[in-house]
Design an enzyme around this catalytic site. Structure first.
Site, mmCIF file in Angstrom:
data_model
loop_
_atom_site.group_PDB
_atom_site.id
_atom_site.type_symbol
_atom_site.label_atom_id
_atom_site.label_comp_id
_atom_site.label_asym_id
_atom_site.label_seq_id
_atom_site.Cartn_x
_atom_site.Cartn_y
_atom_site.Cartn_z
ATOM 1 N N CYS A 71 -22.230 -54.722 -6.013
ATOM 2 C CA CYS A 71 -21.139 -54.126 -5.244
ATOM 3 C C CYS A 71 -19.973 -53.939 -6.211
ATOM 4 O O CYS A 71 -19.499 -54.925 -6.802
ATOM 5 C CB CYS A 71 -20.760 -55.080 -4.116
ATOM 6 S SG CYS A 71 -19.309 -54.587 -3.173
ATOM 7 N N CYS A 183 -19.721 -46.759 -6.222
ATOM 8 C CA CYS A 183 -19.957 -47.653 -5.081
ATOM 9 C C CYS A 183 -21.462 -47.659 -4.891
ATOM 10 O O CYS A 183 -22.100 -46.589 -4.915
ATOM 11 C CB CYS A 183 -19.257 -47.127 -3.831
ATOM 12 S SG CYS A 183 -19.781 -47.947 -2.301
#
Ligand code: DGL
Length: 264
Positions: A71, A183
């Protein structure tokens, strides 16, 4: 055999897990989604930091040999603190700005970094851009709706194409040479993006580099399994009491691995 843990707010880290399953076929994996708090990218930094540290404590109750913070948002906020707290190898994600700048500088083209609002606000991102973007060719675009779309397994081409077209409206995409997916949820939409942007634009993300780094670290710590059967299935976990989400994670991995989320 100890597992390698992957952590994300939700489904995004599955795009990195898939790369690890390819590059490290003899390993076993645990995947943890912080379903109680997804999405991270639109929440205040201090709250998200607490969510990450709580999730990490939960993960560490399992006997794992390495942690991949799959992440970008969590990496920019808490990777330093996680490394202080835990002695196992910990690998994070960083938007692939450096290779994108190196590729586009000689071509006279610009780079567009897509990531969560929180990642793009963080000092870690600004330091990275200041370090590598000497000609000011990098622009940044947050896409706050995209993680919720992905979490809802929204892969309707018409809906998403319309969304992306609206986001790209202020940009002349002919000036750009690369989109950086900053992302881990965004690679689910890579195929569609490739259809929407001019064909000369490359689309890159950090998962291959992250898994290469994981491999190096495992090897340096004599933790790498490079023989024998590894893939005995992923151990799926989430912070919320949502049994259905486990099925959703499996479905997301199947869809992503099929490479056919959108028509060619
Ligand atoms: N997948 C995450 C990232 O790479 C975070 C998405 C979110 O929860 O907003 O940034």
């Amino acid at each position: 055999m100890k597992r390698i843990a992957f952590f994300d707010s939700g489904l995004g880290g599955i795009t990195v897990l898939k790369e690890a399953m390819t590059q490290l076929p003899h390993e076993q994996f645990l995947y943890y989604a912080d379903t109680k708090h997804v999405p991270y990218g639109s929440k205040p930094k201090e709250d998200v930091k607490r969510f990450i540290l709580d999730a990490a404590a939960d993960i560490m109750r399992h006997d794992i040999k390495a942690l991949v913070v799959a992440c970008n948002t969590a990496t920019s906020i808490a990777i330093a603190e996680l490394r202080v707290r835990y002695a196992i190898p910990i690998v994070g994600m960083e938007p692939a700005v450096k290779p994108a700048v190196e590729m586009n500088r000689p071509l006279g083209r610009r780079v567009l970094v897509l990531a969560t609002a929180l990642t793009l606000r963080e000092s870690k991102y600004h330091e990275l851009v200041n370090r590598v973007d000497d000609l000011s060719i990098v622009d940044s675009l947050p896409l706050p709706e995209l993680v919720p779309y992905c979490e809802a397994l929204q892969f309707d081409e018409a809906v998403l194409a319309d969304y992306f077209r609206r986001q790209f409206e202020p940009y002349d995409l002919n000036e750009y040479g690369t989109l950086v997916l900053g992302c881990t949820h965004y690679p689910f939409y890579r195929q569609l993006l490739a259809k929407l942007v001019p064909p000369h634009i490359s689309i890159i993300d950090g998962s291959r580099g992250t898994v290469r780094r994981l491999r190096e670290l495992l090897s340096a710590h004599s933790l790498l399994n490079d023989t024998g059967s590894g893939d005995a299935g992923v151990q799926w976990m989430c912070s919320g009491r949502d049994g259905e989400y486990i099925r959703k994670m499996q479905q997301a991995l199947e869809l992503y691995a099929s490479g056919r989320l959108f028509e060619e």
